[in-house]
Design an enzyme around this catalytic site. Structure first.
Site, PDB file in Angstrom:
ATOM      1  CD  GLU A  82      -2.699   0.945  -0.088  1.00 23.24           C
ATOM      2  OE1 GLU A  82      -3.447   0.010  -0.376  1.00 23.24           O
ATOM      3  OE2 GLU A  82      -2.496   1.892  -0.858  1.00 23.24           O
TER       4      GLU A  82
ATOM      5  CE  LYS B 221       4.977   0.879   1.822  1.00 19.91           C
ATOM      6  NZ  LYS B 221       3.740   1.546   1.932  1.00 19.91           N
TER       7      LYS B 221
ATOM      8  CB  CYS C 268       6.087   4.049   6.659  1.00 22.71           C
ATOM      9  SG  CYS C 268       4.522   3.210   6.755  1.00 22.71           S
TER      10      CYS C 268
HETATM   11  C1  UDX Z   1       0.632  -0.791   8.408  1.00 24.10           C
HETATM   12  C2  UDX Z   1       1.320  -1.910   7.701  1.00 24.10           C
HETATM   13  O1  UDX Z   1       0.627  -3.030   7.822  1.00 24.10           O
HETATM   14  C3  UDX Z   1       2.745  -1.916   8.058  1.00 24.10           C
HETATM   15  O2  UDX Z   1       3.435  -2.952   7.501  1.00 24.10           O
HETATM   16  C4  UDX Z   1       3.230  -0.674   7.491  1.00 24.10           C
HETATM   17  O3  UDX Z   1       4.597  -0.629   7.441  1.00 24.10           O
HETATM   18  C5  UDX Z   1       2.646   0.447   8.311  1.00 24.10           C
HETATM   19  O4  UDX Z   1       1.306   0.412   8.158  1.00 24.10           O
HETATM   20  P1  UDX Z   1      -0.762  -0.092  10.299  1.00 24.10           P
HETATM   21  O5  UDX Z   1      -2.032  -0.388   9.598  1.00 24.10           O
HETATM   22  O6  UDX Z   1      -0.299   1.319  10.358  1.00 24.10           O
HETATM   23  O7  UDX Z   1       0.389  -0.962   9.661  1.00 24.10           O
HETATM   24  O8  UDX Z   1      -0.658  -0.738  11.695  1.00 24.10           O
HETATM   25  P2  UDX Z   1      -1.673  -0.655  12.869  1.00 24.10           P
HETATM   26  O9  UDX Z   1      -2.491   0.584  12.761  1.00 24.10           O
HETATM   27  O10 UDX Z   1      -0.866  -0.944  14.084  1.00 24.10           O
HETATM   28  O11 UDX Z   1      -2.680  -1.862  12.557  1.00 24.10           O
HETATM   29  C6  UDX Z   1      -2.362  -3.201  12.599  1.00 24.10           C
HETATM   30  C7  UDX Z   1      -3.524  -3.960  13.237  1.00 24.10           C
HETATM   31  O12 UDX Z   1      -3.276  -5.363  13.140  1.00 24.10           O
HETATM   32  C8  UDX Z   1      -3.753  -3.658  14.723  1.00 24.10           C
HETATM   33  O13 UDX Z   1      -5.059  -3.177  14.920  1.00 24.10           O
HETATM   34  C9  UDX Z   1      -3.538  -5.020  15.413  1.00 24.10           C
HETATM   35  O14 UDX Z   1      -4.396  -5.232  16.517  1.00 24.10           O
HETATM   36  C10 UDX Z   1      -3.832  -5.980  14.288  1.00 24.10           C
HETATM   37  N1  UDX Z   1      -3.258  -7.322  14.470  1.00 24.10           N
HETATM   38  C11 UDX Z   1      -1.960  -7.487  14.780  1.00 24.10           C
HETATM   39  C12 UDX Z   1      -4.095  -8.435  14.328  1.00 24.10           C
HETATM   40  O15 UDX Z   1      -5.281  -8.311  14.090  1.00 24.10           O
HETATM   41  N2  UDX Z   1      -3.548  -9.681  14.448  1.00 24.10           N
HETATM   42  C13 UDX Z   1      -2.255  -9.885  14.771  1.00 24.10           C
HETATM   43  O16 UDX Z   1      -1.816 -11.031  14.886  1.00 24.10           O
HETATM   44  C14 UDX Z   1      -1.434  -8.745  14.932  1.00 24.10           C
HETATM   45  C1  UDX Z   2       4.453   7.560   3.827  1.00 19.31           C
HETATM   46  C2  UDX Z   2       4.456   7.445   2.303  1.00 19.31           C
HETATM   47  O1  UDX Z   2       4.245   8.738   1.715  1.00 19.31           O
HETATM   48  C3  UDX Z   2       3.415   6.460   1.833  1.00 19.31           C
HETATM   49  O2  UDX Z   2       3.491   6.290   0.431  1.00 19.31           O
HETATM   50  C4  UDX Z   2       3.643   5.129   2.537  1.00 19.31           C
HETATM   51  O3  UDX Z   2       2.671   4.190   2.160  1.00 19.31           O
HETATM   52  C5  UDX Z   2       3.630   5.319   4.034  1.00 19.31           C
HETATM   53  O4  UDX Z   2       4.597   6.285   4.417  1.00 19.31           O
HETATM   54  P1  UDX Z   2       3.003   8.890   5.592  1.00 19.31           P
HETATM   55  O5  UDX Z   2       4.006   8.437   6.601  1.00 19.31           O
HETATM   56  O6  UDX Z   2       1.566   8.747   5.905  1.00 19.31           O
HETATM   57  O7  UDX Z   2       3.219   8.144   4.205  1.00 19.31           O
HETATM   58  O8  UDX Z   2       3.234  10.451   5.328  1.00 19.31           O
HETATM   59  P2  UDX Z   2       4.030  11.371   4.324  1.00 19.31           P
HETATM   60  O9  UDX Z   2       3.090  12.330   3.742  1.00 19.31           O
HETATM   61  O10 UDX Z   2       4.857  10.599   3.399  1.00 19.31           O
HETATM   62  O11 UDX Z   2       4.950  12.180   5.326  1.00 19.31           O
HETATM   63  C6  UDX Z   2       5.958  11.560   6.087  1.00 19.31           C
HETATM   64  C7  UDX Z   2       6.725  12.582   6.903  1.00 19.31           C
HETATM   65  O12 UDX Z   2       7.484  13.421   6.060  1.00 19.31           O
HETATM   66  C8  UDX Z   2       5.829  13.531   7.713  1.00 19.31           C
HETATM   67  O13 UDX Z   2       6.399  13.698   8.999  1.00 19.31           O
HETATM   68  C9  UDX Z   2       5.843  14.820   6.933  1.00 19.31           C
HETATM   69  O14 UDX Z   2       5.622  15.961   7.721  1.00 19.31           O
HETATM   70  C10 UDX Z   2       7.250  14.796   6.373  1.00 19.31           C
HETATM   71  N1  UDX Z   2       7.389  15.604   5.145  1.00 19.31           N
HETATM   72  C11 UDX Z   2       6.728  15.269   4.011  1.00 19.31           C
HETATM   73  C12 UDX Z   2       8.251  16.713   5.145  1.00 19.31           C
HETATM   74  O15 UDX Z   2       8.871  17.032   6.162  1.00 19.31           O
HETATM   75  N2  UDX Z   2       8.378  17.434   3.985  1.00 19.31           N
HETATM   76  C13 UDX Z   2       7.722  17.128   2.840  1.00 19.31           C
HETATM   77  O16 UDX Z   2       7.902  17.823   1.828  1.00 19.31           O
HETATM   78  C14 UDX Z   2       6.861  15.996   2.858  1.00 19.31           C
END
Ligand code: UDX
Ligand code: UDX
Length: 469
Positions: free
Chosen positions: A175, A230, A286
Site C-alpha cells: 500500500e 515498497k 513507515c
Molecule cells: C501498516 C502496515 O501493515 C505496516 O506494515 C506498514 O509498514 C505500516 O502500516 P498499520 O495499519 O499502520 O500498519 O498498523 P496498525 O495501525 O498498528 O494496525 C495493525 C492492526 O493489526 C492492529 O489493529 C492489530 O491489533 C492488528 N493485528 C496485529 C491483528 O489483528 N492480528 C495480529 O496477529 C497482529
Molecule cells: C508515507 C508514504 O508517503 C506512503 O506512500 C507510505 O505508504 C507510508 O509512508 P506517511 O508516513 O503517511 O506516508 O506520510 P508522508 O506524507 O509521506 O509524510 C511523512 C513525513 O514526512 C511527515 O512527517 C511529513 O511531515 C514529512 N514531510 C513530508 C516533510 O517534512 N516534507 C515534505 O515535503 C513531505
C-alpha cells in the site's frame, strides 16, 4: 488451477491505518464482494462498529462517509478471525510490522511475529483455494516464509487427520497510501503493484482493483520486486526530506532561503516539486522503520556501503530534530527553566491524529529536560496519546498541559513553537495572540508556514526553518 476465479469474499487481518481505509475503499467500489475486516484488538473493532462515526479509531478525511455507506452492507468489522478466514477467497495481511526490539537484528529488522501468526491462522482455517495478499510492508522474501507456512498445512492437520487439500497463492500488493490523504490515495493511486508468480491469482486481484483503477496503472512484477519497491519508495521519499533539511541548515547560515531554493530546484522536471518542504524531520510509522529494515537487509547481504548510505538519511533526520531543539534553547538565552512554551501541533503531519515517530515527541522531550513548561495544542491528537508519548508510568507529568484552543496554549507563553503544519495555524489572527504572550516573545516556525513580515511588525522575534534568522 484458479482460472476465472471470481472473488466474492475478502478477509483482511488487521484493522489499522492501512487495513481499515483500504478495505473501506474496496467495499465501496465492489458491492458484489463481502469484505470482512478482522482484528485481535476488541476495542479497536468496537470503535469501527460504533454508531457515532466520530469515534472511528482512525481519522482520515472522507473515511466516515464511506463507512456510513458500506458498513453492514458489504463491509464488516469483527474479531472472528478464524471464521472469516474460513469463508474468504482472498485474505489480505495488514498487521503491523514494527522494528524488532530484541534478539538478532534488534533495532533494525522488522518484527515479523504478527505476520507469521497470521499465516499460521490462515493455514489452519482457510478452506479451498485462497489467495493471500501481503499488504503490510515486509522485508524482501517474506512471501517465501508465508508460502512455507501455508504449504505446511497441506502436509499436516491439527490432529494429523487428513483434511481437505488447500491451494494457496501468495501475492504482494503493498500500500502506498499516505496518512491524511489515504482515501484520495486509494481512490486515485499513482500505481497499484501486484507481485506474484501465478498469473491466474494476479488476474483475480487485478479484477478487484479494476472496479475503480485504470488498467494502465496496474503494474505486474515478480514477488521480490514488489516487496523491494515498497521499501525503496519510502527510502527515496525520506531521502528527499533529509536532503532538503540538510540544505535548510545551510540556508540559515548563508542567507539563502529554503523556500526559494525548493521552488527553483523543483521546477526541474527531473527533480519534481513535491516532497521538498523542509521541516522538523520526517515522522510517521513507515519511513524510519522501512529504512532500518533496508539497512538491515543490505548488511545481511554483505552490502555494508549501501546500508550505511541509507543509514545517513536517518542520521540526518535525527540531527535536524536535535538541531531545532538546540536553536530554541539558545534563542531563549540558554535557559528554559520554568519558561512556558506553547507547542502548536503534535501529530507527525497535518490531517492525521497519528503521532508515531512524530518529531514533536523528541523536540518536546528535549525542551522538558531543560525544565520548560509545555502547553500543547493539537486539533486532533488526544490528551492520553500525548501523555503516553512523552511519559512512562510513574514519570512526573506536571510540566505538560494539553490546551483545548490555540489561545489557551499561547496565554503567558514565552515562545510559540509550530511543529505541525495544520491549516488552522496558517490562519491565526496574530494581532490578538501576540499581546497574550510574555515579552520578549519568540515564534519558532519549524514548518515555514507563517508570514514573517506580519509577525515582525508585531514586535515578536521569529525563527523560521531554512531562512536567515
Ligand atoms: C501498516 C502496515 O501493515 C505496516 O506494515 C506498514 O509498514 C505500516 O502500516 P498499520 O495499519 O499502520 O500498519 O498498523 P496498525 O495501525 O498498528 O494496525 C495493525 C492492526 O493489526 C492492529 O489493529 C492489530 O491489533 C492488528 N493485528 C496485529 C491483528 O489483528 N492480528 C495480529 O496477529 C497482529
Ligand atoms: C508515507 C508514504 O508517503 C506512503 O506512500 C507510505 O505508504 C507510508 O509512508 P506517511 O508516513 O503517511 O506516508 O506520510 P508522508 O506524507 O509521506 O509524510 C511523512 C513525513 O514526512 C511527515 O512527517 C511529513 O511531515 C514529512 N514531510 C513530508 C516533510 O517534512 N516534507 C515534505 O515535503 C513531505
Amino acid at each position: 488451477m484458479i482460472e476465472n476465479f471470481n472473488i466474492k469474499n475478502i478477509c483482511c487481518i488487521g484493522a489499522g491505518y492501512v487495513g481499515g481505509p483500504t478495505m473501506a475503499v474496496i467495499a465501496k467500489h465492489c458491492d458484489h464482494i463481502q469484505v470482512n475486516v478482522v482484528d485481535i484488538n476488541k476495542e479497536r473493532i468496537s470503535l469501527w462498529n460504533d454508531k457515532d462515526l466520530n469515534k472511528l479509531p482512525i481519522y482520515e478525511p472522507g473515511l466516515k462517509e464511506i463507512i456510513k455507506e458500506c458498513r453492514n452492507r458489504n463491509l464488516h468489522f469483527s474479531t472472528n478471525v478464524d471464521d472469516e478466514i474460513s469463508k474468504a477467497d482472498m485474505i489480505f495481511i495488514s498487521v503491523n510490522t514494527p522494528t524488532k526490539e530484541k534478539g538478532i537484528g534488534a533495532g533494525q529488522a522488522s518484527d515479523l511475529k504478527w505476520v507469521e501468526a497470521s499465516a499460521r491462522r490462515i493455514s489452519e482455517n482457510a478452506k479451498g483455494t485462497t489467495i493471500v495478499v501481503e499488504k503490510s510492508t515486509l522485508p524482501v522474501k517474506t512471501a517465501e516464509t508465508i508460502k512455507t507456512i501455508l504449504e505446511s498445512s497441506k502436509k499436516y492437520s491439527k490432529n494429523n487427520l487428513k483434511k481437505e487439500i488447500n491451494n494457496f497463492y501468495v501475492l504482494s500488493s503493498p500500500e502506498f497510501l499516505a496518512e491524511g490523504s489515504a482515501i484520495n490515495d486509494l481512490e486515485n493511486p499513482d500505481r497499484v503493484l501486484i507481485g506474484g508468480d501465478d498469473n491466474d491469482a494476479i488476474i483475480a486481484l487485478e479484477k478487484v482493483y479494476l472496479n475503480w483503477v485504470d488498467k494502465k496503472k496496474i503494474l505486474r512484477t515478480n514477488l521480490w520486486s514488489s516487496e523491494l519497491s515498497k521499501l525503496t519508495a519510502n527510502a527515496f521519499l525520506a531521502q528527499r526530506i533529509s536532503s532538503i533539511n540538510s540544505i535548510s541548515s545551510l540556508c540559515e547560515e548563508t542567507g539563502a532561503d529554503i523556500e526559494e531554493v525548493s521552488k527553483a530546484i523543483g521546477m526541474d522536471k527531473r527533480i519534481g516539486s513535491k516532497f521538498l518542504n523542509s521541516g522538523p524531520g520526517f515522522g510517521g510509522s513507515c519511513f524510519k522503520k522501512d529504512i532500518l529494515n533496508l539497512v538491515y537487509l543490505c548488511n545481511f547481504y554483505g552490502l555494508e556501503e549501501v546500508g550505511s548510505y541509507w543509514e545517513k538519511v536517518l542520521e540526518l533526520n535525527n540531527w535536524q530534530q536535535k538541531r531545532i531543539s538546540k536553536i530554541i534553547i539558545s534563542k531563549l538565552f540558554g535557559n528554559l527553566f520554568n519558561k512556558r512554551l506553547a507547542i502548536l501541533g503534535f501529530a507527525f503531519k497535518a490531517d492525521t491524529n497519528d503521532t508515531r515517530e512524530s518529531p514533536a515527541i523528541s523536540i518536546c522531550k528535549d525542551l522538558l529536560l531543560e525544565g520548560a513548561f509545555l502547553s500543547i495544542y493539537d486539533p486532533k491528537v488526544e490528551i492520553n496519546q500525548i501523555q503516553n508519548d512523552l511519559f512512562k508510568n510513574g514519570d512526573d507529568n506536571s510540566r505538560v498541559c494539553v490546551a483545548s484552543t490555540i489561545q489557551e496554549s499561547v496565554e503567558h507563553a514565552d515562545a510559540i513553537i509550530i511543529l505541525t503544519e495544520w491549516e488552522e495555524f496558517k490562519k491565526i489572527n496574530w494581532d490578538k495572540l501576540v499581546p497574550l504572550m510574555r515579552k520578549p516573545a519568540w515564534l519558532f516556525d519549524t514548518r515555514g508556514i507563517i508570514n514573517l513580515q506580519k509577525l515582525i511588525s508585531l514586535g515578536i522575534n521569529v525563527w523560521t526553518v531554512g531562512k536567515a534568522n
